[in-house]
Design an enzyme around this catalytic site. Structure first.
Site, PDB file in Angstrom:
ATOM      1  CG  HIS A 135      -1.190   1.289   1.867  1.00 28.85           C
ATOM      2  ND1 HIS A 135      -0.989   2.423   2.294  1.00 28.85           N
ATOM      3  CD2 HIS A 135      -2.066   1.947   1.651  1.00 28.85           C
ATOM      4  CE1 HIS A 135      -1.850   2.906   2.794  1.00 28.85           C
ATOM      5  NE2 HIS A 135      -2.724   3.549   1.818  1.00 28.85           N
ATOM      6  CG  ASN A 137      -2.530   7.436   0.896  1.00 26.03           C
ATOM      7  OD1 ASN A 137      -2.266   8.895   0.002  1.00 26.03           O
ATOM      8  ND2 ASN A 137      -2.330   8.155   1.958  1.00 26.03           N
ATOM      9  CE1 TYR A 138       4.862   9.131   0.122  1.00 30.97           C
ATOM     10  CE2 TYR A 138       4.295   7.563  -1.267  1.00 30.97           C
ATOM     11  CZ  TYR A 138       5.770   7.364  -0.406  1.00 30.97           C
ATOM     12  OH  TYR A 138       6.237   6.918   0.293  1.00 30.97           O
ATOM     13  NE  ARG A 139      -2.190  12.189   3.870  1.00 32.04           N
ATOM     14  CZ  ARG A 139      -1.646  11.293   4.446  1.00 32.04           C
ATOM     15  NH1 ARG A 139      -1.837   9.709   3.671  1.00 32.04           N
ATOM     16  NH2 ARG A 139      -0.939  11.282   5.734  1.00 32.04           N
ATOM     17  CB  ALA A 348     -16.799  10.520   0.225  1.00 29.27           C
ATOM     18  CE1 TYR A 350     -20.625   2.537  -3.172  1.00 28.23           C
ATOM     19  CE2 TYR A 350     -21.675   4.858  -2.527  1.00 28.23           C
ATOM     20  CZ  TYR A 350     -21.765   3.663  -3.245  1.00 28.23           C
ATOM     21  OH  TYR A 350     -22.590   3.361  -3.545  1.00 28.23           O
ATOM     22  CB  SER A 352     -12.711   6.193  -5.178  1.00 25.86           C
ATOM     23  OG  SER A 352     -12.694   6.669  -6.893  1.00 25.86           O
TER      24      SER A 352
END
Lengths: 397, 397
Positions: A135, A137-139, A348, A350, A352
Site C-alpha cells: 500500500h 499513499n502520498y498526498r 465522498a 465510497y 474509490s
C-alpha cells in the site's frame, strides 16, 4: 487570472479550474468523451501479457469540488485486486475536520477553512500468498486560513505533461507489474503546484495559506521472508537518507505505530514508512522527498513480486491469506484515518475509498497458528515490530 | 451479604460474584472443569443430524470484571457461521463512555460510573443465499450514579435454573436450528435480576441506580422473498403489540434508521425492530417485553430457514451473497455502536465481539446489479425501507 471557467489544457490530465466568489477553487475533470492520458496507460495495462483481467478506469467528479481517477483491476493472474486512486479535491473543511487537524497540532484561526488536497494512493493485493500486499499513499494538503480577497484566488498551475511517467514505463520493463507507475503520472504533475511559491521556509504562505505533505508505503506479507522485508526497508531508507538522515528512523516507527490493529495487539504488516504534516525544509524539498518515496515503490516491491509470484502454494496457505486479508479489512474500516475521514465526508466517492479492500476476506473464530508454524512466525513479527536493517538486534524477540 | 468471594450456586450458570472495597461487583465464571449448563446444549447441537460442524464453546473472563460464554459454529451444512455470545460484565465506565450516554439523553452526576451489563447476541449466517442472515441482541444495563457505602454492594441474585430453556428446546423440535435457544438460557436467568426491586416506575432505583434494556432483531436477506420479510415483521409486531401498541412502529423505524450503511445510502437488510434506553413502564414489564422479543426469534426466522435451506443456487448467487456479506462487515466495523464500544473497551474479548462477521466476504469495485435482476430488486428495498405490513402502500416505490 480569469475570473471563472478557465480551461487549463497544458496538462494532459485536462482539468477545468475555477473559483467562486469566496475565492475557493473548484476542479472539474473533463467529460469522459475527451481523451485523458491516464486512460491510455490503463488500456496498456489491460493488454499486458500475464494480466488478462479487465482494468476498470473511472473518472469521477465531486459536486462539492474536484474529482479524480480510479483504476481497479480485479481477478487478474498476478493481482487478485489492485487499485490506484488519484484525487484532487477542494472545498470547505467542516468544523469537525478542522478540529481534528487542531488536535494534531495544526493551528487555525477559523472554524471552516477552504482547502485543496491532491493525493495518490494504491493498494495491490496479489493472488499468490507468498507475495505481500503493498500500500502506498502520498498526498498534498493546502488550507487557506484567512479570507481571500475576491480577485486573488488560490491558483494552481499545471505545467508538466506526462512525459516523465512515460519514461518510467519504458525504463522499468516489468510490464505486468507497472500498475503502480500510473500513480506517478499524478505525482509528476503535482510537482508544479504553486509555481513561484517555492523555497518558502515556512508552511504559511502568503494570504494565510498552510501546506503540508503526508504519506507512506507499507508491506503486508502473508508468509514472512526476512530478505523481502529487509530489501523493502533498505530501499525506503535510501529514499529517506537522501533527504534527511533522521527521516527513516522516525517514519519507520511512525509506520509501526500507525498500522496497528489495536484490539488484536498486532500490526497490519512489516511496516515501512509513514509520515504526516511534513512541511519542512521547504515546499520544493518536501515535494522532492515525497517524489523519491513514490519512486522507491518500484525497486522496493517489484523484485519481491517477480521472485515469488510463481511460488507453489496450497489450500492451507490460501486460507491463511484470506484470514490475514480479514485483518486488513479490520484495520482499514476501524482505524485508518484516511478511510474514516473519507467515508464521513459528504459526497465522498465510497467506491474509490473502499477499493483498498481485498477481493476476498475471511473471518474464523479463534484461529490461532500452531506453535512453530510459518503462520506463527509471521505473527511474532506482527506483534513485536523488528528493526529490519539491524535484524540481529531484534531477532531473538 | 458476604464481603468477598461469595459463591452463588443456585443458578446452573455457576458464577462467582464478589465486590471490591469500592462497592463494585465482579463476576467470574467457574473454571472450565466444572459442568456448565450451556455446554450441554452446545454439545447437543454438535450432534445434530444435519449439522456436522464443530460447535466451539468458550467461557472467558474479563480481568476488569465479569466474563461470558461464546459459542461459534463454522462451516456447517446449514450454517456457514453462527455465533452466540453471552456476556456479563461490570466495572467502571470511563468518562468517554459516560459522555456518550449523556449525549443520548441519560443524566449522570459523576464522570466515572460503576456499571453492570448483561447481554446476549447472536448472528447466524446461513450457507444458502436464499436464506437470510439474522441478528439479535438483547441487553440489560445498570449504572450506579452515587457512591455506594461499603457493605451495601449492588447485589445480583440468580434464582432461576435453565428449566425454561430446556422446555423451549423440546417444544420447538427444529433440532438443527436450535442454536438460538442457547441464548434464551441467559435471558431466563436475567429475569431474576434485582429481585425485590421490581415494579419501580422510575428508572432510578434506590442508591442512585439507573437501569435500562436495549436490543433488537433484524433480517438480512441476499435475495428478496416478500413473504419472508412480511412473516418476520408480523411476528415481531405481535411480540411488540402484546406490550405497547406504539412499540412496533417506533422500533421498526428505529431499526431502519440504525442499520444504515450511510456511505452507501442503503440499509443492511429488511430491518426488524431496534430500541435502546427502554426503562418504562417498569423493570419487570420491560423485561417481559424483551423476553417476548427474544422468544419471537424462533417463529420469525425458523420457518424461513426450513423453507429455503435446500433451495437451488449457483455460482452467481453465491458471489452476490459474498458481496452482501462485505456490506455486513462494513456496517459492523464502521457504524455498529456495540462493536465500536466493545473494541475500544480495554480488555475486550475481540474474538467474541467479531464473531458476528461472516466466514467469507467479498469486495468488488463498482458491482452494480443489472436493472430488473433479483439483485436489483433487493437493492431497491435496501435503499427505500418498506412498511412490510402495509406493503401495498409502499410497493410502488
Amino acid at each position: 487570472m480569469v475570473d471563472h471557467g478557465e480551461l487549463i489544457t497544458r496538462n494532459k490530465l485536462m482539468l477545468r479550474v475555477w473559483w467562486d466568489w469566496k475565492g475557493i477553487i473548484h476542479y472539474e475533470l473533463l467529460p469522459p468523451s475527451k481523451p485523458v492520458n491516464s486512460d491510455l496507460y490503463c488500456q496498456q495495462l489491460m493488454r499486458l501479457k500475464q494480466e488478462d483481467a479487465k482494468f476498470k478506469v473511472d473518472r469521477w467528479e465531486r459536486k462539492e469540488g474536484g474529482g479524480g481517477i480510479t483504476c481497479v483491476l480485479q481477478d487478474g493472474r498476478v493481482f487478485e485486486k489492485a487499485g490506484v486512486n488519484i484525487s484532487i479535491v477542494s472545498g470547505t473543511l467542516p468544523p469537525g475536520a478542522v478540529q481534528q487537524m487542531r488536535s494534531r497540532g495544526k493551528k487555525f484561526d477559523q472554524n471552516e477553512l477552504p482547502f485543496f488536497a491532491a493525493g495518490v494512493s494504491a493498494v495491490i493485493h496479489p493472488r499468490n500468498p507468498m507475495v505481500p500486499t503493498i500500500h502506498f499513499n502520498y498526498r498534498y494538503f493546502e488550507v487557506q486560513d484567512k479570507d481571500v480577497p475576491r480577485g486573488r484566488p488560490i491558483i494552481v498551475e499545471w505545467e508538466r505533461d506526462a512525459r516523465h511517467s512515460a519514461g518510467s514505463l519504458v525504463r522499468l520493463k516489468v510490464e505486468e507489474l507497472t500498475i503502480v507507475i500510473t500513480c506517478l503520472i499524478f505525482l509528476f504533475n503535482v510537482e508544479s503546484l504553486n509555481t513561484g511559491q517555492d523555497n518558502n521556509n515556512t508552511t504559511t504562505l502568503h494570504d494565510g495559506k498552510q501546506w503540508w505533505f503526508g504519506g507512506g508505503t507499507d508491506l503486508t506479507p502473508y508468509y514472512l521472508f526476512e530478505e523481502d522485508a529487509i530489501l523493502f526497508h533498505r530501499v525506503l531508507k535510501q529514499a529517506c537518507d537522501a533527504h534527511d538522515s533522521s527521516y527513516y528512523q522516525r517514519f519507520k516507527k511512525w509506520c509501526d505505530d500507525y498500522f496497528h490493529i489495536e484490539h488484536r495487539g498486532e500490526r497490519r504488516g512489516v511496516g515501512g514508512i509513514f509520515f504526516d504534516d511534513l512541511d519542512t525544509p521547504s515546499q520544493s524539498e518536501a515535494f522532492a522527498f515525497v517524489t523519491d518515496c513514490a519512486e522507491a515503490v518500484i525497486p522496493s516491491y517489484i523484485p519481491i513480486v517477480k521472485k515469488r509470484k510463481d511460488a507453489g502454494y496450497g489450500y492451507h496457505e490460501r486460507q491463511w491469506q484470506l484470514l490475514r486479508r480479514g485483518r486488513y479489512v479490520e484495520f482499514n474500516l476501524i482505524y485508518d484515518r484516511g478511510t474514516k475521514f473519507g467515508l464521513y465526508t459528504p459526497g465522498a466517492r465510497y467506491e474509490s475509498i473502499l477499493m483498498s479492500l481485498p477481493l476476498n476476506a475471511k473471518w474464523e473464530y479463534m484461529n490461532i497458528p500452531k506453535p512453530g508454524s510459518p503462520e506463527e512466525k509471521l505473527m511474532q513479527v506482527l506483534k513485536v515490530p523488528r528493526d529490519w536493517l539491524h535484524i540481529e538486534k531484534t531477532a531473538t524477540v
